[in-house]
Design a protein around this motif. Structure first.
Motif, PDB file in Angstrom:
ATOM      1  N   UNK A 209       0.815  -1.215   0.000  1.00 55.39           N
ATOM      2  CA  UNK A 209       0.000   0.000   0.000  1.00 55.39           C
ATOM      3  C   UNK A 209       0.850   1.267   0.000  1.00 55.39           C
ATOM      4  N   UNK A 210       1.894   1.296   0.821  1.00 59.92           N
ATOM      5  CA  UNK A 210       2.729   2.495   0.902  1.00 59.92           C
ATOM      6  C   UNK A 210       3.738   2.570  -0.245  1.00 59.92           C
ATOM      7  N   UNK A 211       4.242   1.410  -0.664  1.00 58.65           N
ATOM      8  CA  UNK A 211       5.266   1.410  -1.712  1.00 58.65           C
ATOM      9  C   UNK A 211       4.713   1.583  -3.101  1.00 58.65           C
ATOM     10  N   UNK A 212       3.564   0.967  -3.367  1.00 55.62           N
ATOM     11  CA  UNK A 212       2.998   0.995  -4.719  1.00 55.62           C
ATOM     12  C   UNK A 212       1.995   2.113  -4.941  1.00 55.62           C
ATOM     13  N   UNK A 213       1.391   2.609  -3.865  1.00 59.96           N
ATOM     14  CA  UNK A 213       0.308   3.582  -4.024  1.00 59.96           C
ATOM     15  C   UNK A 213       0.448   4.753  -3.048  1.00 59.96           C
ATOM     16  N   UNK A 214       1.555   5.493  -3.098  1.00 56.05           N
ATOM     17  CA  UNK A 214       1.733   6.640  -2.195  1.00 56.05           C
ATOM     18  C   UNK A 214       0.625   7.676  -2.366  1.00 56.05           C
ATOM     19  N   UNK A 215       0.076   8.100  -1.253  1.00 56.58           N
ATOM     20  CA  UNK A 215      -1.032   9.051  -1.284  1.00 56.58           C
ATOM     21  C   UNK A 215      -2.379   8.368  -1.322  1.00 56.58           C
ATOM     22  N   UNK A 223      -9.244  -1.764  -1.690  1.00 57.35           N
ATOM     23  CA  UNK A 223      -9.339  -2.677  -2.827  1.00 57.35           C
ATOM     24  C   UNK A 223      -8.935  -4.094  -2.422  1.00 57.35           C
ATOM     25  N   UNK A 224      -7.930  -4.203  -1.559  1.00 61.84           N
ATOM     26  CA  UNK A 224      -7.463  -5.511  -1.117  1.00 61.84           C
ATOM     27  C   UNK A 224      -8.513  -6.182  -0.225  1.00 61.84           C
ATOM     28  N   UNK A 225      -9.084  -5.432   0.700  1.00 57.52           N
ATOM     29  CA  UNK A 225     -10.116  -5.970   1.587  1.00 57.52           C
ATOM     30  C   UNK A 225     -11.337  -6.413   0.785  1.00 57.52           C
ATOM     31  N   UNK A 226     -11.719  -5.601  -0.202  1.00 52.61           N
ATOM     32  CA  UNK A 226     -12.860  -5.939  -1.044  1.00 52.61           C
ATOM     33  C   UNK A 226     -12.657  -7.277  -1.743  1.00 52.61           C
ATOM     34  N   UNK A 227     -11.458  -7.490  -2.250  1.00 51.44           N
ATOM     35  CA  UNK A 227     -11.167  -8.731  -2.973  1.00 51.44           C
ATOM     36  C   UNK A 227     -11.099  -9.937  -2.034  1.00 51.44           C
ATOM     37  N   UNK A 228     -10.439  -9.771  -0.903  1.00 50.53           N
ATOM     38  CA  UNK A 228     -10.242 -10.893   0.021  1.00 50.53           C
ATOM     39  C   UNK A 228     -11.546 -11.332   0.678  1.00 50.53           C
TER      40      UNK A 228
END
Length: 269
Positions: A209-215, A223-228
């Motif tokens: 989350x912090x490395x790939x999507x700053x801000x 999005x991750x919670x929705x999928x899982x």
């Protein structure tokens, strides 16, 4: 099923804090399938309702425009439905202990709404039997006008998912409390507090989350919670806030979905 030993206030409405509902959800989910509390994953809502809670399912058209998503029927009753042939309201017999789901939610694109509705009505079944169930042997009636309320719920889309998390200070009427309790249970059962904390604290998740999507760290988490858990973005967004699991972004983007609630403002979603 575990006996929750509920305490009741006025009008047979259980006295429940959000904390208590979280505890109940984990007790029930753990009793149903303990693996659901060992790692983040989606629950089989139909199996939980049918084979653990002992409820039945019935599918019909509940309204002319789909604004009513579900009903929990406590007694054998004739419920109000919409007849698409006559384009008028109609009655339909349904046995007690039945979750009624609107046909519109059977579309695969409405899976998140279907899952939330099943767990919402399951929450009613767990908590609100004392309020809705009518014992006609103990309370003989001369006519239906003597009934204070019908033996089934009428749950609109806005009561099941969406909007903001409810504050107990804003809840005044019996119906508002009842719907809040069912809505909170649905979220707590679909996204158990224990595994949500586990997921949000996972170093790999945080790095993503912090490395790939700053801000947009919290948007990535949503999005991750929705999928899982197989829930909607809005359900995930509300649950993160309710549990206080949101990440603190060094430079939060002003158009972040987590902040604005605007699906169209962020390309990630």
């Amino acid at each position: 099923m575990i006996d929750l030993r509920l305490k009741y206030g006025t009008n047979n409405i259980p006295i429940l804090s959000n904390e208590t509902i979280d505890e109940h959800a984990e007790l029930l989910i753990g009793d149903y399938d303990s693996s659901l509390l060992s790692k983040p994953q989606a629950i089989d809502v139909e199996d939980f309702a049918e084979n653990y809670l002992g409820l039945h399912f019935h599918f019909t058209d509940l309204s002319h425009n789909g604004f009513i998503w579900g009903r929990m029927v406590f007694n054998d009753a004739k419920i109000i439905v919409y007849n698409p042939d006559t384009k008028r309201p109609d009655e339909e017999p349904v046995e007690g202990s039945t979750i009624v789901v609107d046909n519109g939610l059977l579309d695969e694109k409405k899976e998140h709404a279907f899952r939330s509705t099943v767990m919402h009505e399951s929450g009613h079944a767990i908590y609100h039997d004392e309020y809705y169930y009518i014992d006609y042997y103990q309370q003989p009636l001369e006519n239906e006008s003597e009934i204070e309320h019908l033996p089934y719920t009428s749950c609109e889309a806005k009561s099941i998912v969406g909007g903001t998390s409810s504050s107990s200070r804003k809840l005044r009427t019996d119906l508002e409390w009842i719907e809040h309790q069912a809505k909170y249970f649905s979220a707590a059962a679909l996204m158990p507090r224990k595994t949500m904390r586990m997921l949000c604290a996972d170093p790999n998740v945080q790095q993503f989350c912090f490395g790939k999507h700053p801000g947009y760290e919290n948007d990535a988490l949503i999005a991750m919670i929705s999928k899982i858990y197989n829930v909607s973005y809005e359900s995930a967004r509300i649950r993160i806030k309710e549990l206080g699991q949101a990440y603190i972004s060094p430079r939060p983007a002003p158009d972040s979905y987590f902040l604005t609630g605007n699906y169209y403002s962020i390309p990630l979603l």
